[in-house]
Design a protein around this motif. Structure first.
Motif, short mmCIF file in Angstrom:
data_model
loop_
_atom_site.label_atom_id
_atom_site.label_comp_id
_atom_site.label_asym_id
_atom_site.label_seq_id
_atom_site.Cartn_x
_atom_site.Cartn_y
_atom_site.Cartn_z
N PRO A 16 46.01 39.89 53.04
CA PRO A 16 46.26 39.09 51.61
C PRO A 16 44.79 39.78 50.87
O PRO A 16 43.62 39.32 51.07
N ARG A 17 45.30 40.45 49.62
CA ARG A 17 43.54 39.86 49.13
C ARG A 17 43.93 38.93 47.77
O ARG A 17 45.01 39.10 47.32
N GLU A 18 42.82 39.65 46.88
CA GLU A 18 42.85 37.58 46.16
C GLU A 18 43.44 38.82 44.81
O GLU A 18 43.35 39.65 44.85
N GLU A 19 44.44 38.08 44.00
CA GLU A 19 44.72 38.27 43.23
C GLU A 19 43.54 38.39 41.69
O GLU A 19 43.31 37.14 41.63
N GLU A 20 43.43 39.96 41.15
CA GLU A 20 42.95 39.80 39.60
C GLU A 20 43.51 39.42 38.52
O GLU A 20 44.65 39.87 38.89
N PRO A 21 42.91 38.25 37.84
CA PRO A 21 43.68 37.69 36.76
C PRO A 21 44.28 39.55 35.95
O PRO A 21 43.47 40.73 35.39
N PRO A 22 45.59 39.89 35.21
CA PRO A 22 45.76 40.58 34.01
C PRO A 22 44.18 40.92 33.04
O PRO A 22 44.30 40.16 32.75
N SER A 23 44.06 42.30 33.17
CA SER A 23 43.42 42.57 32.44
C SER A 23 43.92 42.24 30.66
O SER A 23 44.67 42.74 30.92
#
Length: 120
Positions: A16-23
């Protein structure tokens, strides 16, 4: 046996990868370009072409093409802004404003000309 470690389970899924905040979409700049572009173009067009009609005494070779100069300047600025990555959304909004100017201006012109039908 081999070097396999029985304690580690093999998983077919990637880790699992860290989710980026929506741009942010930047839709506000597009709307700003539309809302400021069309009225600014009307103001630029009617403010700079006043008095260039041949019947008003302005008889030079620019009397006809002068009506297109403000639109060409606006179009050049909008294209330059649309090509640059930092201002591309504002430039896109300005280009959409040019489309709105054309549609509304064409509609007004056709409406005016259709009422002149009986004045022959």
């Amino acid at each position: 046996m081999s070097d396999d470690n029985p304690e580690e389970a093999w998983s077919p899924l990637p880790p699992p990868r860290e989710e980026e905040p929506p741009s942010k979409t930047g839709f506000g700049l597009v709307m700003l370009g539309i809302l400021l572009g069309a009225p600014a173009l009307y103001a630029l067009y009617f403010g700079t072409t006043r008095g260039i009609a041949p019947d008003e005494g302005y008889k030079t070779f620019l009397a006809g093409p002068a009506a297109f100069i403000p639109i060409a300047i606006y179009l050049a600025v909008a294209i330059v802004l649309a090509v640059r990555p930092r201002t591309s959304r504002l430039g896109a909004g300005l280009l959409m404003g040019l489309g709105i100017f054309t549609l509304l201006g064409g509609g007004l012109c056709v409406g005016y000309l259709s009422q002149m039908r009986g004045l022959r």
